[in-house]
Design a protein around this motif. Structure first.
Motif, PDB file in Angstrom:
ATOM      1  N   GLY A 100      11.834   8.637  -3.401  1.00 32.01           N
ATOM      2  CA  GLY A 100      13.087   8.353  -4.091  1.00 32.01           C
ATOM      3  C   GLY A 100      13.592   6.934  -4.004  1.00 32.01           C
ATOM      4  O   GLY A 100      14.723   6.660  -4.427  1.00 32.01           O
ATOM      5  N   LEU A 101      12.800   6.002  -3.465  1.00 27.87           N
ATOM      6  CA  LEU A 101      13.268   4.631  -3.325  1.00 27.87           C
ATOM      7  C   LEU A 101      12.967   3.812  -4.582  1.00 27.87           C
ATOM      8  O   LEU A 101      11.934   3.995  -5.238  1.00 27.87           O
ATOM      9  N   PHE A 146      15.489  -2.535  -0.764  1.00 26.50           N
ATOM     10  CA  PHE A 146      15.086  -1.134  -0.867  1.00 26.50           C
ATOM     11  C   PHE A 146      16.357  -0.377  -1.240  1.00 26.50           C
ATOM     12  O   PHE A 146      17.389  -0.524  -0.559  1.00 26.50           O
ATOM     13  N   VAL A 147      16.330   0.464  -2.261  1.00 26.86           N
ATOM     14  CA  VAL A 147      17.510   1.200  -2.706  1.00 26.86           C
ATOM     15  C   VAL A 147      17.273   2.689  -2.485  1.00 26.86           C
ATOM     16  O   VAL A 147      16.304   3.258  -3.011  1.00 26.86           O
ATOM     17  N   SER A 154       0.826  -1.214   0.000  1.00 27.19           N
ATOM     18  CA  SER A 154       0.000   0.000   0.000  1.00 27.19           C
ATOM     19  C   SER A 154       0.855   1.257   0.000  1.00 27.19           C
ATOM     20  O   SER A 154       0.366   2.347  -0.298  1.00 27.19           O
ATOM     21  N   ARG A 155       2.148   1.114   0.326  1.00 29.25           N
ATOM     22  CA  ARG A 155       3.065   2.253   0.336  1.00 29.25           C
ATOM     23  C   ARG A 155       3.889   2.357  -0.941  1.00 29.25           C
ATOM     24  O   ARG A 155       4.908   3.066  -0.971  1.00 29.25           O
ATOM     25  N   ALA A 156       3.491   1.670  -2.003  1.00 30.36           N
ATOM     26  CA  ALA A 156       4.254   1.733  -3.250  1.00 30.36           C
ATOM     27  C   ALA A 156       4.431   3.173  -3.725  1.00 30.36           C
ATOM     28  O   ALA A 156       5.540   3.590  -4.090  1.00 30.36           O
ATOM     29  N   ASN A 157       3.355   3.940  -3.735  1.00 33.39           N
ATOM     30  CA  ASN A 157       3.465   5.337  -4.158  1.00 33.39           C
ATOM     31  C   ASN A 157       4.389   6.121  -3.225  1.00 33.39           C
ATOM     32  O   ASN A 157       5.228   6.914  -3.675  1.00 33.39           O
ATOM     33  N   TYR A 158       4.225   5.897  -1.949  1.00 34.98           N
ATOM     34  CA  TYR A 158       5.021   6.586  -0.933  1.00 34.98           C
ATOM     35  C   TYR A 158       6.513   6.276  -1.109  1.00 34.98           C
ATOM     36  O   TYR A 158       7.359   7.181  -1.042  1.00 34.98           O
ATOM     37  N   PHE A 159       6.832   5.018  -1.350  1.00 35.06           N
ATOM     38  CA  PHE A 159       8.239   4.648  -1.511  1.00 35.06           C
ATOM     39  C   PHE A 159       8.872   5.392  -2.687  1.00 35.06           C
ATOM     40  O   PHE A 159       9.945   5.996  -2.559  1.00 35.06           O
ATOM     41  N   VAL A 160       8.236   5.332  -3.855  1.00 34.23           N
ATOM     42  CA  VAL A 160       8.868   5.921  -5.036  1.00 34.23           C
ATOM     43  C   VAL A 160       8.855   7.450  -4.976  1.00 34.23           C
ATOM     44  O   VAL A 160       9.778   8.097  -5.489  1.00 34.23           O
TER      45      VAL A 160
END
Length: 605
Positions: free
Chosen positions: A367-368, A385-386, A358-364
């Motif tokens: 900047g991840l 996680f990069v 559910s945090r896919a948008n939040y991660f990218v």
């Protein structure tokens, strides 16, 4: 294994002299005019015009093959499957060959899972489903080894002229032509029944400049790398890392992939996509061989329409890339983390998956880049996680809401973090190597940011459908529009929808390439309509990535290229009107099929 082409071309001549009566007796045979380069076939109630294959009257004669061999410097070879040395006899389309060699068999058997070993072979496909798996390593030399869907002959090109002559020969005699660099492909594009291969892997030149000059008012003038067609990511990155200060470029997630062929022609996503877009977005120039056998330059000034199409418009569709130039960037200190959720508690597992995805948008958006794998019954592995240019404290702050949720839910997990002086060092240390020799069908879909935000429960249900139907998932979270100015999005043929997604998923459904046709049909239906069908329904605003997706999905033109497809179709008709090049489900291939159980490549009339 390499064999002298001259010792077998007599068999090719015998094949090429088959009578029309013999052709008529072949399954589906409908002889056309003797002078016709096309072979007329009847299949499943429809008529087709097919390319020329061994046994057809239009197949080149021994003398014609010998002339080609001389023209390409003696670099024409007869193709044999990688494991032919484990069998007493290879029963090939140009005749039988005694192939058993205990030492070579042991070498092949030990190295069959090695991507680099298979890459160095002339005509191997790293994933074997589309070879038909008819000649795998064995301990019984008396077993049967046939060609399956491997190519018949290959030009091991050493010069640009060799590629040109191969393209012109294939066009003249209407042969199925395959361009192979590494064979690093999920969709069978590097193999094909009855085909001639041009292998470009020997083109290993690498040159770096600090001052690329596009010679236009807005042209790029920074550092760049120029690579030959055979250069893989690991060599390019090693070269850039050795500079002072070290540089980096966009590459795929896998270090063995070639960077001047199908990767860029499909778009080319990787760990730097958040920062720099796709590999196609960083391309500066290509040197190519077009379908008429001519060497051309394509950039924003010369053949600019071809340049646009080569940047994500479809692999093996417009030209053979001989050399490619790309922007490069300063490398940065980077941090990586891993996460493993493994539990027999199904409820807790899916709660953990939901908290993570559910945090896919939040991660990218922070900047991840995130690479993960999800297996049945209950395993999620995120590695890694990069966080490029971020400290361990900054990455920890981004991940803290996820770990807080997992703790509050009681989801068991393990995690660790590492920091590196450059992204290159992280890339080598944290990304796991891939293996060759697997047999599976591959599909996939992207999750649009809007659907992650508004329809996430349906996405989780789709994930359950994938795992409950015998498949597993490989995810890549990135945002192809985050670090690239919107004014540059249309400079490449990459599907515009990729600028608004946050997760690109590969679905993998294991099945043997030698499975019965009925089992293959069932697996393909399951992948297309159930596994990937669930993902498409859950993210209607998503798209598919041509290098890692199901080529037989409905509306593939829109799925792969969206609103760019009409222009790509027009350019394909301009640059390759006769269909010299072919890869499944690429622009202009609507009428092309591999009929007769996946063998002959033909156009439906």
């Amino acid at each position: 294994m390499r064999n002298s082409v001259l010792s077998l071309l007599a068999s090719a001549l015998l094949c090429s002299q088959q009578s029309e009566a013999h052709l008529a007796r072949a399954p589906g045979g409908v002889p056309g005019p003797p002078s016709n380069r096309w072979v007329r076939r009847l299949w499943d109630g429809a008529q087709y015009d097919c390319k020329c294959f061994p046994g057809d009257s239009c197949w080149p004669t021994t003398q014609q093959w010998q002339k080609l061999n001389t023209t390409v410097g003696g670099n024409l070879i007869v193709s044999t499957p990688p494991a032919a040395s484990c069998y007493n006899t290879f029963q090939g389309p140009l005749g039988n060959i005694n192939t058993y060699d205990a030492a070579k068999c042991a070498e092949v058997t030990a190295n069959f899972p090695s991507e680099q070993f298979q890459i160095e072979l002339p005509t191997a496909g790293l994933w074997t489903y589309f070879t038909n798996d008819t000649c795998r390593p064995t301990t019984n030399p008396a077993d049967t080894c046939t060609n399956g869907y491997y190519p018949v002959l290959a030009i091991m090109a050493k010069t640009t002229a060799h590629i040109q002559e191969g393209v012109k020969f294939a066009k003249k005699y209407n042969l199925r032509l395959i361009i192979r660099n590494t064979g690093h492909d999920f969709l069978g594009r590097s193999v094909g029944w009855g085909a001639l291969v041009i292998n470009t892997h020997s083109f290993q030149s690498v040159k770096v400049t600090n001052n690329w000059d596009g010679k236009t008012p807005k042209g790029y003038k920074g550092p760049a790398i120029t690579v030959g067609a055979g250069v893989q990511a690991q060599k390019a990155l090693q070269t850039l890392h050795a500079l002072n200060p070290p540089k980096i470029m966009v590459t795929g997630e896998c270090i063995t992939v070639g960077i001047a062929g199908g990767l860029v022609q499909g778009g080319g996503h990787g760990p730097l996509t958040n920062q720099q877009g796709f590999l196609a977005d960083t391309a500066l120039e290509f040197k190519v061989i077009t379908a008429d056998g001519q060497l051309k330059t394509a950039n924003e000034r010369v053949n600019s329409d071809l340049f646009w199409a080569l940047r994500g418009g479809g692999p093996a569709s417009f030209a053979v890339i001989v050399e490619a130039s790309y922007k490069v960037f300063n490398d940065q200190a980077s941090t990586g983390a891993v996460l493993d959720i493994t539990t027999t508690n199904n409820t807790l597992f899916w709660q953990g998956v939901t908290a993570f995805h559910s945090r896919a948008n939040y991660f990218v958006e922070n900047g991840l880049y995130v690479y993960y794998e999800m297996f049945a019954p209950v395993q999620l592995r995120v590695q890694p996680f990069v966080a490029i240019g971020k400290t361990p404290a900054q990455l920890a702050a981004i991940l803290k809401p996820l770990f807080d949720d997992l703790d509050n839910l009681g989801v068991p997990y393990t995690t660790s973090t590492q920091t590196f002086s450059t992204f290159y060092d992280l890339y080598l240390a944290m990304f796991e190597g891939e293996v060759a020799g697997n047999s599976a069908l591959t599909g996939g879909w992207t999750m649009a940011k809007s659907d992650v935000a508004n329809n996430h429960p349906a996405i989780i249900e789709a994930f359950k459908t994938v795992l409950n139907n015998g498949a597993f998932m490989v995810g890549h979270m990135w945002n192809g529009g985050e670090g690239l100015p919107q004014s540059e999005w249309a400079n490449s043929a990459v599907n515009p929808r990729f600028r608004a997604v946050s997760d690109k998923i590969i679905t993998i459904l294991p099945i043997g390439g030698d499975a019965p046709l009925s089992a293959k049909a069932e697996a393909q239906n399951r992948l297309t309509n159930i596994v990937d069908g669930a993902l498409r329904a859950a993210s209607p605003n998503g798209a598919a990535y041509i290098n890692e997706a199901d080529p037989f999905q409905p509306n593939w033109q829109t799925a792969f290229w969206g609103t760019n497809y009409p222009r790509l179709l027009s350019l394909r008709q301009k640059w390759d009107p006769e269909g010299v090049f072919y890869a499944v489900s690429t622009p202009g291939t609507e009428k092309w099929e591999q009929i007769e159980y996946g063998t002959r490549l033909c156009k439906k009339l």
